[in-house]
Design a protein around this motif. Structure first.
Motif, PDB file in Angstrom:
ATOM      1  N   GLY A 259       1.355   7.669 -12.722  1.00 45.38           N
ATOM      2  CA  GLY A 259       1.975   8.895 -12.233  1.00 45.38           C
ATOM      3  C   GLY A 259       1.156   9.641 -11.204  1.00 45.38           C
ATOM      4  O   GLY A 259       1.693  10.452 -10.455  1.00 45.38           O
ATOM      5  N   ARG A 260      -0.140   9.381 -11.142  1.00 46.32           N
ATOM      6  CA  ARG A 260      -1.004  10.121 -10.213  1.00 46.32           C
ATOM      7  C   ARG A 260      -2.177   9.236  -9.806  1.00 46.32           C
ATOM      8  O   ARG A 260      -2.486   8.235 -10.478  1.00 46.32           O
ATOM      9  N   PRO A 261      -2.866   9.581  -8.713  1.00 42.83           N
ATOM     10  CA  PRO A 261      -4.044   8.807  -8.288  1.00 42.83           C
ATOM     11  C   PRO A 261      -5.120   8.802  -9.381  1.00 42.83           C
ATOM     12  O   PRO A 261      -5.242   9.755 -10.156  1.00 42.83           O
ATOM     13  N   LEU A 262      -5.905   7.727  -9.395  1.00 42.66           N
ATOM     14  CA  LEU A 262      -6.869   7.524 -10.473  1.00 42.66           C
ATOM     15  C   LEU A 262      -8.286   7.400  -9.930  1.00 42.66           C
ATOM     16  O   LEU A 262      -8.508   6.831  -8.860  1.00 42.66           O
ATOM     17  N   PRO A 263      -9.283   7.886 -10.698  1.00 48.49           N
ATOM     18  CA  PRO A 263     -10.679   7.654 -10.312  1.00 48.49           C
ATOM     19  C   PRO A 263     -11.064   6.213 -10.631  1.00 48.49           C
ATOM     20  O   PRO A 263     -10.428   5.539 -11.450  1.00 48.49           O
ATOM     21  N   LEU A 264     -12.124   5.764 -10.005  1.00 48.51           N
ATOM     22  CA  LEU A 264     -12.550   4.381 -10.179  1.00 48.51           C
ATOM     23  C   LEU A 264     -12.887   4.064 -11.635  1.00 48.51           C
ATOM     24  O   LEU A 264     -12.606   2.967 -12.119  1.00 48.51           O
ATOM     25  N   SER A 265     -13.451   5.019 -12.357  1.00 49.29           N
ATOM     26  CA  SER A 265     -13.798   4.773 -13.754  1.00 49.29           C
ATOM     27  C   SER A 265     -12.567   4.478 -14.600  1.00 49.29           C
ATOM     28  O   SER A 265     -12.586   3.596 -15.474  1.00 49.29           O
ATOM     29  N   ARG A 266     -11.473   5.199 -14.349  1.00 50.76           N
ATOM     30  CA  ARG A 266     -10.225   4.977 -15.089  1.00 50.76           C
ATOM     31  C   ARG A 266      -9.605   3.640 -14.694  1.00 50.76           C
ATOM     32  O   ARG A 266      -9.076   2.910 -15.547  1.00 50.76           O
ATOM     33  N   ILE A 267      -9.666   3.310 -13.412  1.00 48.45           N
ATOM     34  CA  ILE A 267      -9.140   2.019 -12.953  1.00 48.45           C
ATOM     35  C   ILE A 267      -9.865   0.871 -13.649  1.00 48.45           C
ATOM     36  O   ILE A 267      -9.247  -0.103 -14.091  1.00 48.45           O
TER      37      ILE A 267
END
Length: 298
Positions: A259-267
């Motif tokens: 639903g929204r852009p993600l930080p690299l850690s979440r990816i």
């Protein structure tokens, strides 16, 4: 290569066409028009396929739908491909775990086909049974572990201008991570609309050409190669391969609907979750986990 029997080829065309939009019913007239069939030959084929349960004819409206005999064939096919059957179960577990949409995709020569989908359906994806051309930049989880000849053949099918070196770099990154990340963009959105349109007429030449052109226009930026830890990324899909006992990629498991852009850690966390479910699908009796992990990480 021997020329296929025309009747068999036409029957396959009918089944493939109807499988791409299984909730619809099709009349004889529609099938003749969509598939460019001879009316008399099509009528005879529909009669034979209905008699054997491959199709059913609605008592009202004179439309045909997929029949129950195909369910038995599908179950038999899953018994022949236990890793794919396991992957099908894993997408249900993945969607339940993360409350997101997931998709199981296989490669059919120069096409990708959606085998199964799970999840809340917040964002449209490929319909089960739908096929799209396997051309750059699509298909990196399938090509990342392929040999050079296969990669060269894939690059040669590009529908637009490409940077071959950058695409090869993306394949190396997929092998390193164990999963592929694709990004949302205006070009990708246009491709998605074209794919949705093709679902209504899956074998229409103009739609096939339009989708191929749109895929070619997505460019290398569709693939997340260099990722910056201090910014948010508009992720569209995270995909990982499911390997067979011979080390070949049988299918891919994809997670989408962000639903929204993600930080690299979440990816990275989500990518490892997808890869973990893929490794579980790849686990076959008598095949140690160590071997699976080594293959899955290139």
């Amino acid at each position: 290569m021997p020329r296929p029997a025309l009747a068999a080829s036409r029957a396959i065309d009918i089944l493939n066409f109807m499988a791409a939009a299984p909730l619809r019913g099709y009349s004889l007239t529609e099938l003749v028009r969509q598939l460019d069939l001879n009316p008399a030959s099509c009528h005879a084929l529909l009669g034979a396929m209905t008699r054997d349960g491959y199709l059913v004819r609605a008592p009202r409206g004179r439309v045909y739908r997929l029949g129950p005999a195909l369910i038995a064939i599908g179950h038999a096919a899953l018994q022949c491909h236990p890793v794919v059957a396991a992957a099908r179960n894993q997408i249900a577990l993945l969607s339940s775990e993360l409350d997101m949409d997931s998709l199981l995709t296989a490669r059919l020569d120069d096409r990708l086909i959606a085998l199964a989908s799970e999840g809340p359906g917040r964002m449209p994806g490929l319909a089960v049974g739908q096929r799209v051309p396997l051309i750059p930049p699509l298909g990196t989880p399938f090509l990342a572990w392929a040999n050079e000849r296969e990669v060269d053949s894939w690059l040669a099918k590009a529908a637009g201008a490409i940077d071959a070196d950058r695409l090869r770099q993306s394949l190396a990154m997929v092998r390193q991570r164990g999963y592929a990340v694709t990004q949302r963009s205006p070009e990708q959105a246009a491709t998605g609309l074209a794919v949705l349109g093709m679902a209504e007429e899956p074998l229409a030449g103009d739609w096939q050409k339009r989708v191929a052109e749109r895929i070619g226009q997505m460019g290398e930026d569709y693939l997340m190669i260099e990722a910056q830890p201090d910014r948010l990324h508009p992720v569209m899909m995270i995909s990982a391969p499911v390997f067979g006992v011979d080390g070949a990629v049988l299918c891919t498991l994809s997670l989408f609907g962000f639903g929204r852009p993600l930080p690299l850690s979440r990816i990275a966390l989500l990518g490892e979750a997808v890869a973990r479910h893929c490794r579980m699908a790849s686990a076959m009796p008598g095949r140690p986990d160590k071997q699976i992990n080594e293959v899955g990480r290139g």
